[in-house]
Design a protein around this motif. Structure first.
Motif, PDB file in Angstrom:
ATOM      1  N   VAL A  23     -13.930 -48.118  45.088  1.00 21.57           N
ATOM      2  CA  VAL A  23     -13.437 -47.697  43.774  1.00 21.57           C
ATOM      3  C   VAL A  23     -11.917 -47.811  43.700  1.00 21.57           C
ATOM      4  CG1 VAL A  23     -13.222 -45.751  42.181  1.00 21.57           C
ATOM      5  CG2 VAL A  23     -15.401 -46.201  43.319  1.00 21.57           C
ATOM      6  N   GLU A  27      -9.724 -50.131  41.167  1.00 19.39           N
ATOM      7  CA  GLU A  27      -8.795 -49.461  40.251  1.00 19.39           C
ATOM      8  C   GLU A  27      -7.387 -50.041  40.334  1.00 19.39           C
ATOM      9  OE1 GLU A  27      -7.718 -46.435  37.440  1.00 19.39           O
ATOM     10  OE2 GLU A  27      -9.706 -46.895  38.232  1.00 19.39           O
ATOM     11  N   GLN A  34     -14.118 -54.315  34.065  1.00 20.73           N
ATOM     12  CA  GLN A  34     -14.839 -53.070  33.756  1.00 20.73           C
ATOM     13  C   GLN A  34     -16.198 -53.046  34.446  1.00 20.73           C
ATOM     14  OE1 GLN A  34     -13.776 -50.434  31.743  1.00 20.73           O
ATOM     15  NE2 GLN A  34     -15.586 -49.387  32.494  1.00 20.73           N
ATOM     16  N   LEU A  37     -15.959 -51.910  38.098  1.00 21.53           N
ATOM     17  CA  LEU A  37     -15.752 -50.471  38.240  1.00 21.53           C
ATOM     18  C   LEU A  37     -17.043 -49.709  37.939  1.00 21.53           C
ATOM     19  CD1 LEU A  37     -13.889 -48.060  38.723  1.00 21.53           C
ATOM     20  CD2 LEU A  37     -13.281 -48.131  36.306  1.00 21.53           C
ATOM     21  N   SER A  38     -17.739 -50.116  36.892  1.00 19.40           N
ATOM     22  CA  SER A  38     -18.985 -49.442  36.532  1.00 19.40           C
ATOM     23  C   SER A  38     -20.023 -49.579  37.632  1.00 19.40           C
ATOM     24  CB  SER A  38     -19.531 -50.020  35.218  1.00 19.40           C
ATOM     25  OG  SER A  38     -18.645 -49.772  34.153  1.00 19.40           O
ATOM     26  N   MET A  41     -19.183 -47.188  40.511  1.00 15.09           N
ATOM     27  CA  MET A  41     -19.351 -45.761  40.258  1.00 15.09           C
ATOM     28  C   MET A  41     -20.807 -45.368  40.029  1.00 15.09           C
ATOM     29  SD  MET A  41     -16.406 -44.463  40.619  1.00 15.09           S
ATOM     30  CE  MET A  41     -17.153 -42.866  40.351  1.00 15.09           C
ATOM     31  N   ILE A 114      -8.174 -40.987  43.044  1.00 17.66           N
ATOM     32  CA  ILE A 114      -8.696 -41.992  42.116  1.00 17.66           C
ATOM     33  C   ILE A 114     -10.213 -41.886  42.014  1.00 17.66           C
ATOM     34  CG2 ILE A 114      -8.986 -44.482  41.738  1.00 17.66           C
ATOM     35  CD1 ILE A 114      -6.254 -44.855  43.143  1.00 17.66           C
ATOM     36  N   LYS A 117     -11.353 -38.571  40.284  1.00 19.60           N
ATOM     37  CA  LYS A 117     -11.031 -38.603  38.853  1.00 19.60           C
ATOM     38  C   LYS A 117     -12.053 -39.427  38.087  1.00 19.60           C
ATOM     39  CE  LYS A 117      -7.430 -40.937  37.532  1.00 19.60           C
ATOM     40  NZ  LYS A 117      -6.049 -41.399  37.273  1.00 19.60           N
ATOM     41  N   ARG A 118     -12.560 -40.475  38.706  1.00 20.25           N
ATOM     42  CA  ARG A 118     -13.564 -41.319  38.067  1.00 20.25           C
ATOM     43  C   ARG A 118     -14.954 -40.680  38.105  1.00 20.25           C
ATOM     44  NH1 ARG A 118     -11.500 -44.584  34.486  1.00 20.25           N
ATOM     45  NH2 ARG A 118      -9.982 -46.071  35.302  1.00 20.25           N
ATOM     46  N   VAL A 137     -16.170 -44.187  31.777  1.00 21.94           N
ATOM     47  CA  VAL A 137     -15.418 -44.928  32.791  1.00 21.94           C
ATOM     48  C   VAL A 137     -14.745 -46.111  32.123  1.00 21.94           C
ATOM     49  CG1 VAL A 137     -15.557 -46.238  34.940  1.00 21.94           C
ATOM     50  CG2 VAL A 137     -17.011 -44.252  34.604  1.00 21.94           C
ATOM     51  N   LEU A 139     -11.653 -48.839  32.592  1.00 20.97           N
ATOM     52  CA  LEU A 139     -10.728 -49.390  33.586  1.00 20.97           C
ATOM     53  C   LEU A 139      -9.311 -49.437  33.037  1.00 20.97           C
ATOM     54  CD1 LEU A 139     -10.397 -50.721  36.365  1.00 20.97           C
ATOM     55  CD2 LEU A 139     -10.776 -52.919  35.256  1.00 20.97           C
TER      56      LEU A 139
END
Length: 300
Positions: A23, A27, A34, A37-38, A41, A114, A117-118, A137, A139
């Protein structure tokens, strides 16, 4: 306090270093998307939401049948997950404040900032969906720069030295004593299994996080735990096969320990002893089986 919170959060075994690194890397990557990142997570959030939902259903089922001990055990799981979310929030707030004044000199601390927070907005315990709601979420990228040393004149008259009172201990409370005792027992049993420079946190994340979480997802083990006693379950050949697969899946994130475990039957048997003992793999599988059964009877 930041280090204490980090140790407390790591000790839960709800995530591993590989997930945090992934992650944080996305980031801070200018070319990241995006979708990346998705996808990084979603598995973490989905795992924790399913654990909470399974405990919630199992507790409701136990209350319906009058089984108070099981109901309390499931409530402990739910409380621990809520506590974990609260402690992540405390870490994020404390780090964001102190990082304005302190250079920690340790990127692992910021990587967790980081990651937490996500993760926090995704853990809507009690309001789970069929899939993880990733709409929260988004980015973005951030940069850190030094603004130099700034004067902090805290007194109205600008004279003398004014010291702020120290912060109290952060966090929403202690993990239940029973859970702490189980974590200590896991660490004590894992110590001696592996060679090399490994911290207690490394070993705990490996056994109670990577291996246990992977085996909790195994439908064969869930089914067998529901229809067999713990002693019968411990002798299942599928259990040992599932452990080997979990070790192989964890190879990238935990190379040293997985390599040693694959090459040593003694280590694998030791890991099974821990997983069936203080790590409570069987109990976790039973809870999932009970939760799945309750869900199948729920018309909603």
């Amino acid at each position: 306090m930041v280090l204490d919170l980090r140790a407390k959060l790591d000790a839960n075994g709800y995530y591993d270093d590989f997930e945090v690194e992934r992650v944080a890397k996305i980031e801070t990557d200018p070319s990241a998307t995006q979708a990346r990142l998705s996808s990084a997570m979603a598995p973490v959030a989905d795992r924790l939401l399913k654990r909470y939902r399974a405990a919630q259903l199992a507790r409701a089922d136990a209350l319906g049948s009058g089984d108070e001990p099981v109901a309390q055990a499931q409530k402990d799981i739910m409380d621990a997950l809520q506590l974990f979310k609260g402690d992540m929030g405390a870490y994020v707030r404390l780090y964001a404040f102190l990082s304005q004044m302190i250079d920690y000199g340790n990127t692992d601390i910021e990587k967790r900032f980081i990651f937490y927070k996500r993760l926090i907005p995704l853990l809507e315990f009690g309001r789970e969906r069929e899939t993880v709601d990733l709409s929260k979420v988004v980015l973005t990228h951030h940069t850190l720069r030094s603004a130099g040393r700034q004067p902090m004149n805290l007194r109205d008259d600008g004279k003398g030295d004014y010291r702020l009172p120290p912060m109290d201990a952060m966090g929403t409370g202690d993990v239940q004593e029973k859970e702490r005792a189980l974590l200590r027992e896991i660490i004590e049993k894992v110590n001696g299994l592996f060679a090399g420079q490994l911290t207690d946190g490394d070993q705990l994340q490996y056994v109670n996080g990577a291996l246990r979480e992977k085996m909790l997802e195994n439908p064969t083990l869930i089914e067998q735990s529901a229809s067999n006693s713990k002693e019968q379950f411990a002798n299942s050949p599928d259990l040992r096969e599932a452990l080997t697969h979990a070790i192989m899946d964890a190879l990238e994130a935990h190379t040293m320990m997985s390599s040693q475990a694959l090459g040593s039957e003694r280590i694998r048997e030791g890991l099974l002893d821990i997983l069936l003992g203080p790590a409570q793999l069987y109990e976790g599988l039973r809870a999932q089986a009970t939760g799945a059964d309750a869900a199948s009877r729920d018309p909603g």
